[in-house]
Structure formats: structure tokens, C-alpha cells
Design a protein around this motif. Sequence first.
Motif, short mmCIF file in Angstrom:
data_model
loop_
_atom_site.label_atom_id
_atom_site.label_comp_id
_atom_site.label_asym_id
_atom_site.label_seq_id
_atom_site.Cartn_x
_atom_site.Cartn_y
_atom_site.Cartn_z
N ALA A 167 0.84 -1.19 0.00
CA ALA A 167 0.00 0.00 0.00
C ALA A 167 0.88 1.24 0.00
N VAL A 168 0.35 2.33 -0.55
CA VAL A 168 1.15 3.54 -0.79
C VAL A 168 0.47 4.75 -0.17
N LEU A 169 1.26 5.59 0.50
CA LEU A 169 0.79 6.90 0.96
C LEU A 169 1.13 7.95 -0.08
N VAL A 170 0.17 8.80 -0.37
CA VAL A 170 0.41 9.98 -1.21
C VAL A 170 0.06 11.20 -0.37
N GLN A 171 1.03 12.09 -0.21
CA GLN A 171 0.84 13.28 0.62
C GLN A 171 1.35 14.51 -0.10
N PRO A 172 0.74 15.66 0.11
CA PRO A 172 1.32 16.88 -0.45
C PRO A 172 2.67 17.17 0.19
N TYR A 173 3.58 17.69 -0.60
CA TYR A 173 4.86 18.10 -0.05
C TYR A 173 4.66 19.44 0.66
N LEU A 174 4.99 19.49 1.92
CA LEU A 174 4.84 20.71 2.71
C LEU A 174 6.18 21.46 2.71
N ARG A 175 6.22 22.57 2.01
CA ARG A 175 7.49 23.24 1.81
C ARG A 175 8.08 23.81 3.10
N ARG A 176 7.24 23.99 4.13
CA ARG A 176 7.80 24.52 5.37
C ARG A 176 8.59 23.47 6.14
N VAL A 177 8.67 22.27 5.57
CA VAL A 177 9.58 21.28 6.16
C VAL A 177 11.02 21.80 6.11
N ALA A 178 11.28 22.74 5.23
CA ALA A 178 12.61 23.36 5.16
C ALA A 178 12.97 24.06 6.48
N GLU A 179 11.94 24.42 7.27
CA GLU A 179 12.19 25.03 8.58
C GLU A 179 12.46 23.97 9.64
N GLY A 180 12.45 22.71 9.27
CA GLY A 180 12.83 21.65 10.19
C GLY A 180 11.67 20.79 10.64
N GLU A 181 11.90 19.48 10.68
CA GLU A 181 10.97 18.56 11.32
C GLU A 181 11.21 18.62 12.82
N ARG A 182 10.12 18.52 13.59
CA ARG A 182 10.22 18.53 15.04
C ARG A 182 9.95 17.12 15.56
N VAL A 187 7.76 10.11 27.50
CA VAL A 187 7.94 8.92 28.33
C VAL A 187 6.75 8.83 29.25
N ARG A 188 6.05 7.70 29.17
CA ARG A 188 4.83 7.47 29.94
C ARG A 188 3.83 8.62 29.78
N GLY A 189 3.75 9.15 28.56
CA GLY A 189 2.78 10.18 28.23
C GLY A 189 3.20 11.59 28.59
N ALA A 190 4.34 11.74 29.26
CA ALA A 190 4.82 13.07 29.66
C ALA A 190 5.94 13.52 28.72
N PHE A 191 5.90 14.77 28.32
CA PHE A 191 6.93 15.30 27.42
C PHE A 191 8.29 15.23 28.09
N SER A 192 9.27 14.75 27.34
CA SER A 192 10.64 14.65 27.84
C SER A 192 11.54 15.69 27.19
N HIS A 193 11.72 15.60 25.87
CA HIS A 193 12.62 16.52 25.17
C HIS A 193 12.27 16.51 23.70
N ALA A 194 12.86 17.44 22.96
CA ALA A 194 12.57 17.54 21.53
C ALA A 194 13.82 17.95 20.77
N LEU A 195 13.85 17.54 19.52
CA LEU A 195 14.91 17.96 18.61
C LEU A 195 14.30 18.41 17.30
N ARG A 196 15.06 19.19 16.58
CA ARG A 196 14.65 19.62 15.24
C ARG A 196 15.72 19.14 14.26
N LYS A 197 15.27 18.65 13.14
CA LYS A 197 16.23 18.16 12.14
C LYS A 197 15.91 18.77 10.79
N GLY A 198 16.90 18.76 9.94
CA GLY A 198 16.72 19.30 8.60
C GLY A 198 15.88 18.38 7.74
N PRO A 199 15.40 18.86 6.59
CA PRO A 199 14.59 18.03 5.70
C PRO A 199 15.39 16.85 5.17
#
Length: 295
Positions: A167-182, A187-199
Amino acid sequence: MSAARIAVVTSGAGFEHDVDLPLVVAALRAEGLAAEAVAWDADSVAWDGFDLAVIRSTWDYTTRLDEFLAWVDTASRCTRLLNPAPMVRWSSDKRYLLELAERGVPVVPTRVLEPGDPCGEADFAQPAGVVVKPTVSAGARDTARYEPGQAAAAVRHARMLLDQGLAVLVQPYLRRVAEGERALVFVRGAFSHALRKGPVLTEPGVIDNFRVPHPDLVPHRPTEAELRTASAALAAVPSPDTPLFARVDLVLGENGGPVVMELELIEPHLFLDTNPRGLGLLVEAVAAEAGLKAV
């Protein structure tokens, strides 16, 4: 009282490349747990000899899905498996994005093509282009983006996957991904930490299964909107259990609001080598699940 035995479940690739693996095992042992890294497909493992099995880097599951899910069912009958088997099965196929959307979670707009479905250029008409990927995939495997003028190439990509029974996913390309994926880690439902990465999909029309999956990582302080969206995604998981660990990958939509790209509940990289607090939270949660307080 003997120490609780914990399997930190990995794979051949995990033993070689998972930088978090030795950190997790060492930290669990420092808490008095008898922890060891074990490949999910290792021969002659007595899973009933473990008090708890924590999936961490079973990174080959997408190419061996039926075998992996059979192991998940077997292991969950022998010991406590985290994350639990139903959650793992649900998260193994990105069709879950459609369920999240039905539950009101903002997600990247997603269409699924099934083997046997007609597939033409009109299916890939998006102003900014499209992303094509299999519904079962990790690390952007067999994934590519296509510019608006590349619809024919996108069709060929989709048909290649469909002809393999995928099976295949088709999604629009979101150009604001250039600002980074988050990438938001919980852990156990509580926020721990976050990182941002490039496209990741930097070259249109290119399928590259050897690309760096997390380029240009930097720490990220999520906005309130990002935290709300990630929490909504976790709340929408169809399970009475809270995930031991989760990573919610977000990107900014065209209106600037965050949308879910993936909700990873099986073997996400948690970037614990960059965040000692996150490592401590995970170890504390595993210790609590094992009912441990020491040797």
C-alpha cells in the motif's frame, strides 16, 4: 531478592548503530536491574525468562513485518512487552494517520492507494508536489518527493510499490519542512525533550535508501501548539495503555500550524545520547514497570 531481568530488544543493525543502546543497558544496570540487549530474532531466546522486554531498535522490522509481528505476539505471551503488542501492530502501518485525522488530530493530508487501485497522474496533482512512500516504512525507505512537473515519475514510483503488493501513501509536499521537522519525545505520556532536524527529502525525484535519516539535529523548544498537537496524537492512540515511549514527528503546515508526520511507537530513535534527562526518565519508567527496587 534477585534483580528483575530486562531485555532491551534490538536487531543486528541496532547492535551496530544504536548509540542509545549501551547507554540504556548501563543505566538500567546501575538501577539494579539485570538488563541485557537482545536481538528480537535471536535463536533460542527464552523470552519467558525476562520480567520485561522493552523494544528499542528493531530497525529491520519494516522489511520483515510478518515475521516481526509474529515475534511480537509470541514475546507478549511470554513476558510483558513494551510497548504492548496491540500498540505495536497499530503503529506498524502508517494508515494510522487516517485514524488520527478521523479523531480530529491535525496530520499531513494523506491518501492511501491499495494494490489494485487505479493510479494516474491526477492522483499526484498538488501545487507544491507530492511525497510517495509505502505505508510500512522507516528511515524514509522507498520514499521520494516529486515537484509538480514530475507527476509521471510519481506514478511510476507508486506503481512500483503497488506491483510489489504494498500500500502507498500519497501526501502533499509541505514546503515549510525546510524550517525543520520537530521530533517530540514522550515517556509514559509526559513530554521529555525535543529535537529539530533538517529536511530528509532534499532532492526531488530521488529514492535514496541510504540517506541520513536525522540530518542537522539541534535541540528544540516546542511551542504550545506543537505540544498540544503531539499530546492529541498520543491521546488518540486506540489503546487503554499509555505508551512507555513515543516520538511524535511534526512539521509546519502551510498555515504555520503543526501537523503530525508520524507517531512512532515501535522503535523510534529517542536521541537519549543528547539528553541525559530523557535517559533518566526512561530508566525510571522501566524500573517502575519492572516493579523493581533493587537487588
